[in-house]
Scaffold this motif. Structure first.
Motif, PDB file in Angstrom:
ATOM      1  N   TYR A  20       0.832  -1.203   0.000  1.00  0.00           N
ATOM      2  CA  TYR A  20       0.000   0.000   0.000  1.00  0.00           C
ATOM      3  C   TYR A  20       0.866   1.252   0.000  1.00  0.00           C
ATOM      4  CZ  TYR A  20       0.884   0.089   5.077  1.00  0.00           C
ATOM      5  OH  TYR A  20       1.471   0.111   6.323  1.00  0.00           O
ATOM      6  N   VAL A  21       0.261   2.340  -0.467  1.00  0.00           N
ATOM      7  CA  VAL A  21       0.918   3.640  -0.559  1.00  0.00           C
ATOM      8  C   VAL A  21       0.199   4.617   0.363  1.00  0.00           C
ATOM      9  CG1 VAL A  21       1.402   5.617  -2.060  1.00  0.00           C
ATOM     10  CG2 VAL A  21       1.681   3.275  -2.935  1.00  0.00           C
ATOM     11  N   VAL A  22       0.944   5.236   1.267  1.00  0.00           N
ATOM     12  CA  VAL A  22       0.394   6.286   2.112  1.00  0.00           C
ATOM     13  C   VAL A  22       0.427   7.587   1.310  1.00  0.00           C
ATOM     14  CG1 VAL A  22       0.600   7.546   4.274  1.00  0.00           C
ATOM     15  CG2 VAL A  22       1.249   5.125   4.175  1.00  0.00           C
ATOM     16  N   LEU A  23      -0.718   8.196   1.110  1.00  0.00           N
ATOM     17  CA  LEU A  23      -0.791   9.411   0.294  1.00  0.00           C
ATOM     18  C   LEU A  23      -0.322  10.626   1.105  1.00  0.00           C
ATOM     19  CD1 LEU A  23      -4.173   8.779  -1.521  1.00  0.00           C
ATOM     20  CD2 LEU A  23      -1.875   8.409  -2.402  1.00  0.00           C
ATOM     21  N   LYS A  24       0.912  10.538   1.554  1.00  0.00           N
ATOM     22  CA  LYS A  24       1.490  11.579   2.411  1.00  0.00           C
ATOM     23  C   LYS A  24       2.218  12.595   1.546  1.00  0.00           C
ATOM     24  CE  LYS A  24       3.164  10.524   6.439  1.00  0.00           C
ATOM     25  NZ  LYS A  24       3.986   9.983   7.535  1.00  0.00           N
ATOM     26  N   ARG A  67      -2.672  13.400  -5.213  1.00  0.00           N
ATOM     27  CA  ARG A  67      -3.305  12.205  -4.638  1.00  0.00           C
ATOM     28  C   ARG A  67      -4.014  11.405  -5.724  1.00  0.00           C
ATOM     29  NH1 ARG A  67      -4.304  15.571   0.540  1.00  0.00           N
ATOM     30  NH2 ARG A  67      -2.625  14.789   1.847  1.00  0.00           N
ATOM     31  N   ARG A  68      -4.564  12.089  -6.707  1.00  0.00           N
ATOM     32  CA  ARG A  68      -5.136  11.379  -7.856  1.00  0.00           C
ATOM     33  C   ARG A  68      -4.017  10.609  -8.578  1.00  0.00           C
ATOM     34  NH1 ARG A  68      -7.880  15.347  -9.910  1.00  0.00           N
ATOM     35  NH2 ARG A  68      -6.256  16.189 -11.267  1.00  0.00           N
ATOM     36  N   PHE A  69      -2.885  11.287  -8.760  1.00  0.00           N
ATOM     37  CA  PHE A  69      -1.705  10.667  -9.358  1.00  0.00           C
ATOM     38  C   PHE A  69      -1.272   9.441  -8.548  1.00  0.00           C
ATOM     39  CE2 PHE A  69       2.979  10.523  -9.762  1.00  0.00           C
ATOM     40  CZ  PHE A  69       3.131  10.466 -11.138  1.00  0.00           C
ATOM     41  N   GLY A  70      -1.300   9.576  -7.216  1.00  0.00           N
ATOM     42  CA  GLY A  70      -0.891   8.480  -6.348  1.00  0.00           C
ATOM     43  C   GLY A  70      -1.842   7.299  -6.398  1.00  0.00           C
ATOM     44  N   SER A  86     -13.514  14.056  -3.158  1.00  0.00           N
ATOM     45  CA  SER A  86     -14.018  15.079  -4.061  1.00  0.00           C
ATOM     46  C   SER A  86     -13.174  15.213  -5.324  1.00  0.00           C
ATOM     47  CB  SER A  86     -14.090  16.435  -3.347  1.00  0.00           C
ATOM     48  OG  SER A  86     -12.794  16.841  -2.955  1.00  0.00           O
ATOM     49  N   PHE A  87     -11.894  14.840  -5.254  1.00  0.00           N
ATOM     50  CA  PHE A  87     -11.055  15.012  -6.426  1.00  0.00           C
ATOM     51  C   PHE A  87     -11.248  13.890  -7.440  1.00  0.00           C
ATOM     52  CE2 PHE A  87      -8.549  12.308  -3.702  1.00  0.00           C
ATOM     53  CZ  PHE A  87      -7.912  11.433  -4.573  1.00  0.00           C
ATOM     54  N   LEU A  88     -12.017  12.874  -7.081  1.00  0.00           N
ATOM     55  CA  LEU A  88     -12.278  11.770  -7.989  1.00  0.00           C
ATOM     56  C   LEU A  88     -13.628  11.952  -8.660  1.00  0.00           C
ATOM     57  CD1 LEU A  88     -11.171   8.842  -5.672  1.00  0.00           C
ATOM     58  CD2 LEU A  88      -9.900   9.737  -7.597  1.00  0.00           C
ATOM     59  N   PRO A  89     -13.764  11.578  -9.944  1.00  0.00           N
ATOM     60  CA  PRO A  89     -15.089  11.601 -10.569  1.00  0.00           C
ATOM     61  C   PRO A  89     -16.077  10.797  -9.749  1.00  0.00           C
ATOM     62  CG  PRO A  89     -13.376  11.180 -12.188  1.00  0.00           C
ATOM     63  CD  PRO A  89     -12.710  11.113 -10.842  1.00  0.00           C
ATOM     64  N   SER A  90     -17.328  11.183  -9.800  1.00  0.00           N
ATOM     65  CA  SER A  90     -18.331  10.592  -8.910  1.00  0.00           C
ATOM     66  C   SER A  90     -18.461   9.091  -9.082  1.00  0.00           C
ATOM     67  CB  SER A  90     -19.686  11.262  -9.152  1.00  0.00           C
ATOM     68  OG  SER A  90     -20.086  11.085 -10.498  1.00  0.00           O
ATOM     69  N   TRP A  91     -18.174   8.567 -10.291  1.00  0.00           N
ATOM     70  CA  TRP A  91     -18.368   7.129 -10.501  1.00  0.00           C
ATOM     71  C   TRP A  91     -17.250   6.297  -9.892  1.00  0.00           C
ATOM     72  CZ3 TRP A  91     -14.827   4.170 -13.216  1.00  0.00           C
ATOM     73  CH2 TRP A  91     -13.871   4.859 -13.965  1.00  0.00           C
ATOM     74  N   ILE A  92     -16.128   6.953  -9.524  1.00  0.00           N
ATOM     75  CA  ILE A  92     -15.030   6.188  -8.945  1.00  0.00           C
ATOM     76  C   ILE A  92     -15.241   6.052  -7.443  1.00  0.00           C
ATOM     77  CG2 ILE A  92     -12.567   6.082  -8.539  1.00  0.00           C
ATOM     78  CD1 ILE A  92     -12.102   7.500 -11.097  1.00  0.00           C
TER      79      ILE A  92
END
Length: 654
Positions: free
Chosen positions: A390-394, A408-411, A429-435
């Motif tokens: 796993y990746v911590v989005l730090k 974070r989207r990139f991560g 919120s940064f992700l499209p609603s379907w994701i």
């Protein structure tokens, strides 16, 4: 019934009951249904707003696939109410993966007298010390030593204060026998108040860390600084996990005691963490050579964990992890930090790694190749099932925090393409609603490397390059085998160079396929070695030296089977011309390099999932790609913003 089925049933029938129940418990975890993306709650001990009552606590964590956090007072004081909350949560949501996040290198001792009863003084790491030069009584606060330079008033730092706050060394005073051996039980811990270098005098607070003041004799007493660091507002002492760690009167090393503690916490009958599924070590190093002052074998000489060219720290730590795996069983999850070469590389013992930050703590994107290489190696060669990486989005870098949503989207996209999960973003919120969690579905097909769709700029196999004198080596001998070359290192670090490589302007991605061919050491198993690559004439990426180095400190992992690593260099405004490619090989085992290829494109990665196609652009420039070159059902051109990713639902293209 065939023979294989019979053996499987026989094996299951002789499993201990608690291991069988663990196995069934893991099968139903959302974490192991192989769907992406998955989000795990990471830590949260300091978020007091969610600790008001169980219902508030549950609401915070129920939406994720699991929870990785601290429950043991090793660096923070943990409220014991969490044990009952944890057990209740585990029973209510058996599909959630619950792991203890635990500091695997050091321990707070001052406020925990029970730790002194479990670990004896020889279980901690000491720096090089000095003999006492005058007798001292139990009440004496000024003591003289023969060599004062080993002791510091600025020894341990509070890293999160501005300006930084330092405190002096804790020291151990330990009696010596006639042969100079340390009588560990005849000792005392003191804390330096100040140092008078002119008279080689330490001014001490005596009888600290739950020990009693004693009288000591000159020349028969060794005074050693205690290796430590500050987490959670107090000094933590490092466990001596080397193979040379002293044993207590019961014949136990620090690793033995720690192993018993962990087993006790997870005891399926009465352990306080019996409902948990495993342990995620926060830090647990394989190489401590950066601590040059450490004396890990207690011979009075600094060694940094290396004795006679052998990494005794890795040998001891690897054995600790093997013993932990044996004690806890194959169905107990064990992970650890793996984002640096000094971190864990115990492939085949751990279920996976944690990347704290997509690349490292202060780097959410710059050293992109390191993350790609590390996770692909673990994915390909770790035989343990289930895997859990796993990746911590730090994002600790201040400038990166201004671009948190994009990074974070990139991560999330990068981790999913590499078969890893991530921690919960601050918001969806940064992700499209379907994701939503698991909305990509399962991985379909191999990872697509966009750079390889361009011509290889390096003409010739490694054997041809060596034969023509284009490829040269230092601190090694090289020979030709077919189209490959064999490297026999003469030192722990050997170097290959290819000069006058004609490169056009623009980004460069290098692929190197190699394997170690020397028979593996009995202690190494699947532990990889490191290979680095660099190019000459790279730009000054950022004004700060530290972050500038993140772009160029690129490495890959090489084991006893063929493996390909990529090295991606962003080259804005670099003119076309002749450059030098330098390859650095760590370790003394023989290495076979099968291919070296250079492409004039960024290392864009593309992966198909059941419900989506995910494309990641690590370039500093917008990239346009034709998906139809890789996936026939997609005809449109795709534009991806710099350091960003796109998620394309398959339903839109049917």
């Amino acid at each position: 019934m065939n023979k294989t089925s019979f053996l499987v049933l026989l094996f299951i029938s002789i499993l201990p009951a608690h291991l069988f129940s663990q196995q069934n418990k893991l099968i139903g975890k959302t974490a192991f249904n192989s769907q992406y993306p998955q989000f795990f709650h990471f830590r949260g001990e300091m978020k007091r707003d969610v600790h008001t009552d169980y219902d508030t606590w549950e609401k915070k964590y129920v939406a994720s696939s699991g929870l990785l956090r601290k429950y043991i007072c090793e660096e923070l004081k943990i409220d014991t109410i969490l044990y009952s909350w944890l057990n209740r949560f585990a029973e209510t949501y058996p599909e959630k993966l619950l792991l203890l996040h635990f500091n695997g290198e050091a321990r707070q001792v001052n406020d925990y007298p029970e730790i002194n009863k479990k670990y004896f003084p020889g279980h901690w790491v000491y720096e090089t010390g000095s003999l006492l030069s005058e007798d001292c009584t139990s009440s004496q606060t000024h003591i003289q030593v023969k060599a004062i330079d080993y002791f510091r008033e600025k020894a341990y730092v509070y890293r999160n204060t501005s300006p930084r706050r330092w405190i002096p060394h804790y020291v151990l005073l330990v009696e010596l026998d006639e042969q100079g051996n340390k009588l560990w039980y005849n000792s005392e811990i003191a804390h330096i108040k100040s140092i008078d270098s002119s008279t080689s005098t330490l001014i001490l607070k005596r009888g600290k860390t739950n020990t009693q003041s004693r009288s000591f004799k000159a020349g028969k007493t060794y005074v050693a600084p205690i290796a430590g660091g500050i987490w959670g507002n107090d000094v933590m002492f490092y466990y001596n996990l080397s193979s040379a760690c002293p044993k207590d009167k019961n014949g136990r090393t620090a690793a033995n005691v720690l192993l018993n503690e962990i087993h006790h916490w997870f005891n399926p009958d009465n352990g306080i963490l019996k409902k948990l599924d495993g342990i995620a070590f926060d830090v647990n190093y394989f190489d401590v050579s950066k601590h040059e002052s450490w004396d890990t074998n207690n011979d009075g000489q600094a060694d940094g964990g290396w004795i006679n060219g052998q990494n005794i720290w890795q040998a001891g730590d690897l054995q600790f992890l093997k013993n932990l795996r044996k004690r806890m069983g194959q169905n107990f999850i064990i992970t650890c930090d793996g984002q640096h070469p000094i971190n864990q590389q115990a492939v085949g013992v751990l279920n996976g790694i944690e990347s704290e930050g997509l690349v490292q703590h202060n780097d959410g994107w710059r050293g992109f190749s390191r993350t790609v290489n590390t996770h692909l190696y673990w994915d390909k060669f770790n035989p343990l099932s289930p895997q859990f990486r796993y990746v911590v989005l730090k994002l600790m870098d201040g400038n990166d925090q201004h671009h948190a949503e994009r990074l974070r989207r990139f991560g999330v996209a990068t981790a999913s393409c590499l078969g890893a999960y991530t921690t919960v973003p601050d918001s969806y919120s940064f992700l499209p609603s379907w994701i939503q969690p698991c909305s990509f579905g399962r991985i379909q097909g191999e990872l697509i490397r966009y750079a390889k769709s361009s011509p290889n700029l390096l003409s010739g196999t490694p054997a041809e390059l060596l034969h023509k004198g284009i490829l040269k080596g230092e601190n090694c001998c090289m020979s030709i085998q077919g189209n490959s070359i064999i490297i026999k290192p003469a030192t722990q670090s050997s170097t290959l160079s290819i000069k006058n490589v004609e490169l056009p302007t623009g980004d460069i991605t290098i692929f190197i396929e190699a394997e170690t061919i020397t028979p593996p050491d009995a202690n190494s198993d699947l532990v990889p070695r490191f290979i680095y690559a660099s190019l000459s004439n790279l730009p000054d990426y950022e004004p700060e030296k530290k972050t500038k180095e993140f772009f160029t400190d690129l490495y890959g992992l090489v084991g006893h089977e063929k493996n390909e690593n990529s090295f991606y260099f962003r080259r804005p405004k670099v003119s076309a011309g002749k450059q030098t490619l330098t390859i650095t090989i760590k370790g003394t085992e023989q290495l076979q390099i099968h291919s070296i290829k250079i492409y004039n494109r960024p290392d864009i990665i593309i992966r198909q999932f059941e419900n989506a196609v995910v494309c990641v652009n690590p370039s500093l420039e917008e990239q346009e790609i034709h998906l139809s070159d890789f996936i026939t059902e997609y005809s449109e051109k795709l534009k991806i913003a710099p350091i960003d990713a796109v998620f394309i639902p398959k339903s839109k293209n049917k």
